[in-house]
Design a protein around this motif. Structure first.
Motif, short mmCIF file in Angstrom:
data_model
loop_
_atom_site.label_atom_id
_atom_site.label_comp_id
_atom_site.label_asym_id
_atom_site.label_seq_id
_atom_site.Cartn_x
_atom_site.Cartn_y
_atom_site.Cartn_z
N ASP A 56 0.72 -1.13 -0.02
CA ASP A 56 -0.08 0.16 -0.04
C ASP A 56 0.86 1.18 0.12
O ASP A 56 1.77 1.69 0.91
CB ASP A 56 -1.10 -0.05 1.28
N LYS A 57 0.85 2.12 -1.18
CA LYS A 57 1.81 3.10 -1.22
C LYS A 57 1.44 4.37 -0.10
O LYS A 57 2.57 4.96 0.11
CB LYS A 57 1.73 3.65 -2.53
N ASP A 58 0.29 4.13 0.50
CA ASP A 58 0.16 5.22 1.50
C ASP A 58 0.47 4.75 2.85
O ASP A 58 0.56 5.58 3.88
CB ASP A 58 -1.26 5.56 1.57
N LYS A 59 1.01 3.56 3.00
CA LYS A 59 1.27 2.79 4.30
C LYS A 59 2.62 2.53 4.65
O LYS A 59 3.00 1.80 5.31
CB LYS A 59 0.09 1.74 4.45
N THR A 61 6.55 4.29 4.63
CA THR A 61 7.42 5.54 4.58
C THR A 61 8.86 5.35 4.73
O THR A 61 9.25 4.26 5.30
CB THR A 61 6.74 6.40 5.69
N THR A 92 3.94 7.25 -1.12
CA THR A 92 3.50 8.74 -0.70
C THR A 92 4.24 9.29 0.21
O THR A 92 4.60 10.56 0.09
CB THR A 92 2.08 8.73 -0.26
N HIS A 93 4.61 8.92 1.17
CA HIS A 93 5.14 9.40 2.61
C HIS A 93 6.81 9.25 2.22
O HIS A 93 7.46 8.45 3.21
CB HIS A 93 4.73 8.98 3.70
#
Lengths: 420, 159
Positions: A56-59, A61, A92-93
């Protein structure tokens, strides 16, 4: 039999109605973290294993904080590898120089971690987010790689030690003193494989920054995680900040604990951990004349705005002792900006301190304040192992921002009351 | 699976900063990491260690940082097994995940001395001290972890 707060979070993330201490489980992860030192090893494994995507690219970092801004060519190469990977996988992060802060200050501040989460990070101080009521623990790079690819990690369900917090800290005693006191009491393996759960009526007197500092050092007692009961302070902190839906877990009233300790905050005194273990905690009645060469104020333990305010309170209108170097490192860009707006940076610079961009730098002997043979530093960091801040024959003394600032002013390890 | 070799002995709380100091973490190269293994507490380790040798220590081995570079450096230096009374938890899982055999045994950690010849049988958990003619029962891995080890590490077990 009831479950501890940690056990309840783990059960929920393993899809089980109940777990018991010692049980091995596979849990779903809400967030996976790496830094510029641990991520390259994970990225190499990711490619070797033939994984193609992050779960998951949002989860996921990666935070460039340990040897960044790049300290040398090799460090630059490692940061570049992380940057390229995150670009390729649209992570993302990704936090690079200019946006980054020390990971464990940055993630809570940005609202990326919150109550009820199950989090792993390839950094031992990932236990910091337990302050928010999350299960959060440090792992290695291979676990990080598996977490990035599959969103899962295996855990042995821990038992717990409960710390019942009562009372209120006296002036110039800090959360750092509380956690050093606790580690001194139970030892560096006192919580090995176990959770440290903090609750009690005194929690309301600990700010979120206090809790982050205490949960951060749970690993220094060997704990799998440190975790704080969720209360109004927590909810106030995550309000408008946390970006996902959170869930509040509470320990069952009949949860079993291996041990229960009452910690009366009103009895906590300024404390210093002597070389070369965080358990060598001493209060000032046991500390003689210990001259210092350096004072470091910052790190994932004590680089937040309240820490800088505490140091500035000591430094205001004073100058550090001749022959002492004092390095102040705001933990994130937001902390840096806030410190500037509040005039704290001016106080530090007028006192003769160097003020740095966010970095883990000296805490782990990377750069920005390395010690020579025989030198001594007081530091608001978290480890004082042999060679931790430089030469194997140098020494690190762990303390609160108040004590680190007071010591910089006198040139020897000093409590705040000596200069105020 | 078995391991056999000469013992290098250490004490309590051997932390990952002395196993591989952070100043060398600007690389992930296994051989380069191994060339600095243990140097802050045992400058001669790298010179003396031979392929197959065994590391023995007391309590809380591998405490501190989560750096996987620590078990990597030990493994790449030639060590075939680490025996300790207890391991710090992150080191414990890192060792399993990268395939460095480790075994917990308090009796072995107390009785084995530097230079002893030792053999470990991982299936039974039996540690034999060939020099002293003694044997000690170590803690064998639970099935869940044997499964990871048998599949060649964590990543292969997830495929």
């Amino acid at each position: 039999m009831g479950m501890t707060m940690t056990q309840k979070i783990l059960a929920a993330h393993a899809g089980l109605s109940e777990v018991k201490a010692g049980q091995l489980i596979m849990a779903d992860l809400d967030f996976v973290l790496g830094n510029d030192i641990t991520s390259p090893v994970a990225i190499n494994e990711f490619h070797k294993a033939g994984f193609t995507d992050v779960f998951d690219k949002d989860k996921v970092t990666m935070v460039m904080d340990h040897f960044a801004p790049n300290k040398d060519i090799k460090a630059a190469t490692q940061c570049k590898q992380c940057r390229d990977f995150c670009g390729e996988h649209s992570v993302t992060h990704f936090y690079d120089v200019g946006e980054m802060g020390i990971e464990h200050a940055l993630l809570p501040e940005k609202g990326l971690v919150g109550p009820g989460d199950c989090i792993i990070g390839a950094d031992s101080h990932t236990c910091t987010y337990g302050a928010l009521g999350a299960f959060s623990t440090g792992v290695g790079s291979t676990d990080m790689c598996a977490g990035m690819a599959k969103g899962k990690a295996w855990f042995k369900v821990p038992s717990a030690i409960k710390f019942n917090i009562i009372g209120k800290l006296p002036k110039y005693s800090a959360a750092k003193d509380v956690i050093l006191h606790i580690i001194g009491m139970i030892g560096v393996d006192g919580a090995l494989y176990r959770s440290m759960e903090f609750s009690g009526e005194g929690l309301k007197n600990l700010t979120m920054e206090d809790r982050l500092c205490m949960a951060n050092m749970a690993i220094e007692a060997g704990a799998k995680n440190g975790i704080f009961a969720v209360d109004e302070v927590t909810l106030e902190y995550v309000k408008g900040r946390f970006q996902r839906e959170y869930k509040v877990f509470e320990a069952d009233p009949d949860a079993e604990y291996d041990e229960v300790y009452d910690i009366d905050l009103s009895q906590i005194k300024p404390t210093v951990a002597f070389p070369h273990l965080p358990e060598n905690a001493k209060t000032f009645d046991e500390i003689g004349d210990v001259k210092i060469d350096q004072s470091v104020i910052g790190s994932c333990t004590n680089g937040r705005i309240e820490d800088l305010r505490a140091a500035a309170e000591i430094f205001r209108g004073k100058h550090i002792a001749k022959g002492v170097r004092c390095i102040v490192i705001p933990a994130t860009q937001a902390v840096y900006m806030q410190a500037m707006e509040e005039g704290l940076l001016k106080i530090f610079i007028e006192a003769g301190c160097a003020v740095s961009t966010p970095t883990c730098g000296p805490c782990l002997g990377g750069y920005m304040g390395i010690l020579a043979k025989g030198e001594r530093s007081i530091a608001t960091t978290n480890r004082n192992f042999v060679g931790r801040m430089g030469h194997p024959e140098s020494e690190v003394y762990l303390a609160s921002p108040y004590v680190a600032a007071a010591s910089a002013v006198t040139g020897k390890i000093s409590q705040p009351s000596e200069v105020m | 699976m078995k391991a056999k070799g000469t013992v290098h002995k250490y004490g309590d709380n051997v932390d990952t900063d002395v196993i591989i100091p952070a100043r060398y973490l600007n690389t992930a190269d296994h051989k380069e990491l191994a060339s600095h293994c243990m140097e802050d507490i045992d400058i001669d380790f790298v010179k003396n260690v031979k392929e197959g040798d065994i590391m023995v220590a007391h309590e809380n081995f591998g405490c501190g940082s989560s750096r996987e570079h620590a078990p990597i450096a030990i493994k790449a230096s030639g060590i075939s097994c680490v025996i300790a009374a207890t391991f710090a938890r992150i080191f414990y899982r890192n060792a399993i995940n990268i395939g460095l055999p480790i075994i917990e045994c308090r009796e072995a950690s107390e009785k084995i001395e530097a230079g002893d010849e030792v053999e470990i049988d991982f299936e039974s958990g039996v540690i034999t001290n060939l020099t002293k003619g003694e044997s000690y029962q170590g803690q064998a891995f639970p099935e869940f972890l044997i499964n990871i080890i048998n599949k060649g590490g964590l990543l292969n077990s997830l495929k």
